[in-house]
Motif scaffolding. Structure first.
Motif, PDB file in Angstrom:
ATOM      1  N   PHE A 228      67.887   8.483  20.472  1.00 14.74           N
ATOM      2  CA  PHE A 228      68.484   9.495  20.253  1.00 14.74           C
ATOM      3  C   PHE A 228      68.071  10.553  20.455  1.00 14.74           C
ATOM      4  O   PHE A 228      68.998  11.652  21.271  1.00 14.74           O
ATOM      5  N   GLU A 229      67.301  10.178  20.458  1.00 11.06           N
ATOM      6  CA  GLU A 229      66.388  11.843  20.328  1.00 11.06           C
ATOM      7  C   GLU A 229      66.379  12.148  22.298  1.00 11.06           C
ATOM      8  O   GLU A 229      66.451  13.515  22.653  1.00 11.06           O
TER       9      GLU A 229
ATOM     10  N   CYS B 192      68.233  11.681  24.308  1.00  9.93           N
ATOM     11  CA  CYS B 192      69.858  11.221  24.772  1.00  9.93           C
ATOM     12  C   CYS B 192      70.102  12.490  24.343  1.00  9.93           C
ATOM     13  O   CYS B 192      70.577  13.426  25.383  1.00  9.93           O
ATOM     14  N   SER B 193      69.570  13.709  23.628  1.00 12.01           N
ATOM     15  CA  SER B 193      69.989  14.822  23.270  1.00 12.01           C
ATOM     16  C   SER B 193      69.257  15.967  23.726  1.00 12.01           C
ATOM     17  O   SER B 193      69.853  16.506  24.270  1.00 12.01           O
ATOM     18  N   GLN B 194      67.985  15.499  24.023  1.00  8.94           N
ATOM     19  CA  GLN B 194      67.056  16.524  24.809  1.00  8.94           C
ATOM     20  C   GLN B 194      67.308  16.619  27.003  1.00  8.94           C
ATOM     21  O   GLN B 194      67.749  17.204  26.821  1.00  8.94           O
ATOM     22  N   TYR B 195      67.962  15.226  27.294  1.00  4.90           N
ATOM     23  CA  TYR B 195      69.190  15.340  27.991  1.00  4.90           C
ATOM     24  C   TYR B 195      69.822  15.874  28.136  1.00  4.90           C
ATOM     25  O   TYR B 195      69.778  16.685  29.666  1.00  4.90           O
ATOM     26  N   GLU B 196      71.217  15.403  27.638  1.00 11.14           N
ATOM     27  CA  GLU B 196      72.296  16.729  27.205  1.00 11.14           C
ATOM     28  C   GLU B 196      71.500  17.487  27.306  1.00 11.14           C
ATOM     29  O   GLU B 196      72.510  18.549  28.425  1.00 11.14           O
ATOM     30  N   LYS B 197      71.130  18.306  26.653  1.00 17.40           N
ATOM     31  CA  LYS B 197      70.488  20.198  26.329  1.00 17.40           C
ATOM     32  C   LYS B 197      70.263  20.160  28.535  1.00 17.40           C
ATOM     33  O   LYS B 197      70.585  21.630  28.384  1.00 17.40           O
TER      34      LYS B 197
ATOM     35  N   GLU C  87      73.526  20.215  30.348  1.00 18.02           N
ATOM     36  CA  GLU C  87      74.606  21.179  29.841  1.00 18.02           C
ATOM     37  C   GLU C  87      74.481  22.318  30.735  1.00 18.02           C
ATOM     38  O   GLU C  87      75.179  23.215  31.174  1.00 18.02           O
TER      39      GLU C  87
ATOM     40  N   THR D 245      79.654  15.580  29.018  1.00 20.62           N
ATOM     41  CA  THR D 245      80.079  15.204  27.323  1.00 20.62           C
ATOM     42  C   THR D 245      79.429  13.790  27.046  1.00 20.62           C
ATOM     43  O   THR D 245      79.761  12.912  28.289  1.00 20.62           O
ATOM     44  N   TRP D 246      79.538  13.504  25.781  1.00 21.25           N
ATOM     45  CA  TRP D 246      79.002  11.860  26.186  1.00 21.25           C
ATOM     46  C   TRP D 246      79.658  11.278  24.512  1.00 21.25           C
ATOM     47  O   TRP D 246      80.715  11.913  23.798  1.00 21.25           O
TER      48      TRP D 246
ATOM     49  N   MET E 159      76.258   4.332  20.017  1.00 20.93           N
ATOM     50  CA  MET E 159      75.090   5.219  20.427  1.00 20.93           C
ATOM     51  C   MET E 159      73.528   4.337  20.186  1.00 20.93           C
ATOM     52  O   MET E 159      74.039   4.156  19.393  1.00 20.93           O
TER      53      MET E 159
END
Length: 108
Positions: free
Chosen positions: A17-18, A20-25, A28, A34-35, A10
């Motif tokens: 990391f932040e 990637c988290s924003q992109y994932e949200k 979704e 899923t990662w 990761m």
């Protein structure tokens, strides 16, 4: 129709990391995402051996129905719009999971 980001490790930097988290949200909300990660090869000094070990770990996670796409700096460069069109079309035609594969520090 499922999108999976399969990466070696990761992001370590907080900003990465932040991001990637924003992109994932964001994604979704539109489709299942899923990662999944495989561990980085540690304790191996030879770059080629590191790459080989991480490659083996990635290949173990890919099934026959998956459609793996390696994200590579030397690959096709797409605009956001072109990538969106490609992603939509790929998700419509892939029978299993669409895997966006991200290699480790030394590539795949």
């Amino acid at each position: 129709m499922k999108l999976v980001i399969l990466s070696v490790g990761m992001p370590r930097a907080a900003w990465a990391f932040e991001g990637c988290s924003q992109y994932e949200k964001r994604v979704e909300k539109l489709l299942p995402l899923t990662w999944e990660t495989v561990p980085e090869a540690r304790g191996v000094k030879n770059v080629e051996a590191v790459r080989k070990k991480e490659e083996e770990r990635i290949l173990q996670r890919i099934t026959e129905r998956d459609y793996p796409v390696l994200l590579d700096e030397a690959g096709i460069c797409r605009s956001s719009r072109d990538f969106s069109i490609w992603l939509y079309e790929s998700l419509q035609s892939v029978p299993g999971r669409l895997l966006l594969v991200v290699g480790g520090a030394h590539g795949v």
